[in-house]
Scaffold this motif. Sequence first.
Motif, mmCIF file in Angstrom:
data_model
loop_
_atom_site.group_PDB
_atom_site.id
_atom_site.type_symbol
_atom_site.label_atom_id
_atom_site.label_comp_id
_atom_site.label_asym_id
_atom_site.label_seq_id
_atom_site.Cartn_x
_atom_site.Cartn_y
_atom_site.Cartn_z
ATOM 1 N N TRP A 9 0.853 -1.179 0.000
ATOM 2 C CA TRP A 9 0.000 0.000 0.000
ATOM 3 C C TRP A 9 0.890 1.231 0.000
ATOM 4 O O TRP A 9 1.886 1.284 0.710
ATOM 5 C CB TRP A 9 -0.894 0.015 1.239
ATOM 6 N N THR A 11 1.056 5.783 -0.897
ATOM 7 C CA THR A 11 0.421 7.059 -1.192
ATOM 8 C C THR A 11 1.324 7.814 -2.158
ATOM 9 O O THR A 11 2.472 7.442 -2.373
ATOM 10 C CB THR A 11 0.217 7.890 0.089
ATOM 11 N N GLU A 23 -4.806 5.986 -0.529
ATOM 12 C CA GLU A 23 -3.806 4.923 -0.469
ATOM 13 C C GLU A 23 -4.144 3.886 -1.539
ATOM 14 O O GLU A 23 -5.300 3.528 -1.713
ATOM 15 C CB GLU A 23 -3.805 4.292 0.920
ATOM 16 N N VAL A 24 -3.120 3.435 -2.241
ATOM 17 C CA VAL A 24 -3.296 2.571 -3.410
ATOM 18 C C VAL A 24 -2.476 1.301 -3.254
ATOM 19 O O VAL A 24 -1.337 1.337 -2.797
ATOM 20 C CB VAL A 24 -2.846 3.306 -4.695
ATOM 21 N N GLU A 26 -1.537 -1.699 -5.983
ATOM 22 C CA GLU A 26 -1.630 -2.234 -7.341
ATOM 23 C C GLU A 26 -1.056 -3.640 -7.295
ATOM 24 O O GLU A 26 0.132 -3.814 -6.993
ATOM 25 C CB GLU A 26 -0.856 -1.344 -8.311
ATOM 26 N N ALA A 31 -6.314 -2.791 -8.997
ATOM 27 C CA ALA A 31 -5.924 -1.751 -8.055
ATOM 28 C C ALA A 31 -6.985 -1.668 -6.971
ATOM 29 O O ALA A 31 -8.168 -1.946 -7.204
ATOM 30 C CB ALA A 31 -5.773 -0.413 -8.752
ATOM 31 N N TYR A 32 -6.539 -1.295 -5.794
ATOM 32 C CA TYR A 32 -7.406 -1.144 -4.634
ATOM 33 C C TYR A 32 -7.153 0.234 -4.051
ATOM 34 O O TYR A 32 -6.013 0.693 -3.995
ATOM 35 C CB TYR A 32 -7.103 -2.225 -3.594
ATOM 36 N N LEU A 33 -8.222 0.898 -3.624
ATOM 37 C CA LEU A 33 -8.122 2.219 -3.016
ATOM 38 C C LEU A 33 -8.682 2.152 -1.609
ATOM 39 O O LEU A 33 -9.692 1.485 -1.364
ATOM 40 C CB LEU A 33 -8.946 3.254 -3.792
ATOM 41 N N TRP A 52 -9.057 0.668 -13.795
ATOM 42 C CA TRP A 52 -8.003 1.441 -13.144
ATOM 43 C C TRP A 52 -7.345 2.390 -14.138
ATOM 44 O O TRP A 52 -7.150 3.573 -13.857
ATOM 45 C CB TRP A 52 -6.993 0.492 -12.521
ATOM 46 N N PHE A 110 1.370 6.091 -10.322
ATOM 47 C CA PHE A 110 0.434 4.969 -10.282
ATOM 48 C C PHE A 110 0.211 4.456 -11.700
ATOM 49 O O PHE A 110 0.451 5.142 -12.656
ATOM 50 C CB PHE A 110 -0.888 5.393 -9.657
#
Length: 113
Positions: A9, A11, A23-24, A26, A31-33, A52, A110
């Motif tokens: 994770w 930023t 916060e990301v 990959e 991808a997750y936020l 994404w 990103f």
Amino acid sequence: MSPPLTPGWRTSRHSSNGASCVEVLEADGAAYLRDTKEHGEGAVLHLDGPAWTAFLDEVARDAPSANGAVEVETFDAGERLVREASSGAVLHFRADEWTAFRAGVLDGEFGRA
């Protein structure tokens, strides 16, 4: 869908202190936020690879959401509400948090999903 239990994770480097940021993660072609203010206990939004890529393009252009996975609503103070289409899960970001995330998107931080 929950994110994989792996480190990674992060930023944007434009985020002030890492404690109040988008916060990301990959991983695995997705991808997750999440919101760092939630200390890992809040909602986690999932975007597959194509969504994404489209989301990052929308953020970069400050364009309306059309990616089909998440919708971003903007308020007068520049705050953003990000809602996952499939689950209805919501993340809320202050203007400074979103500005830092967008600066990272524009810098190419990103997009390795």
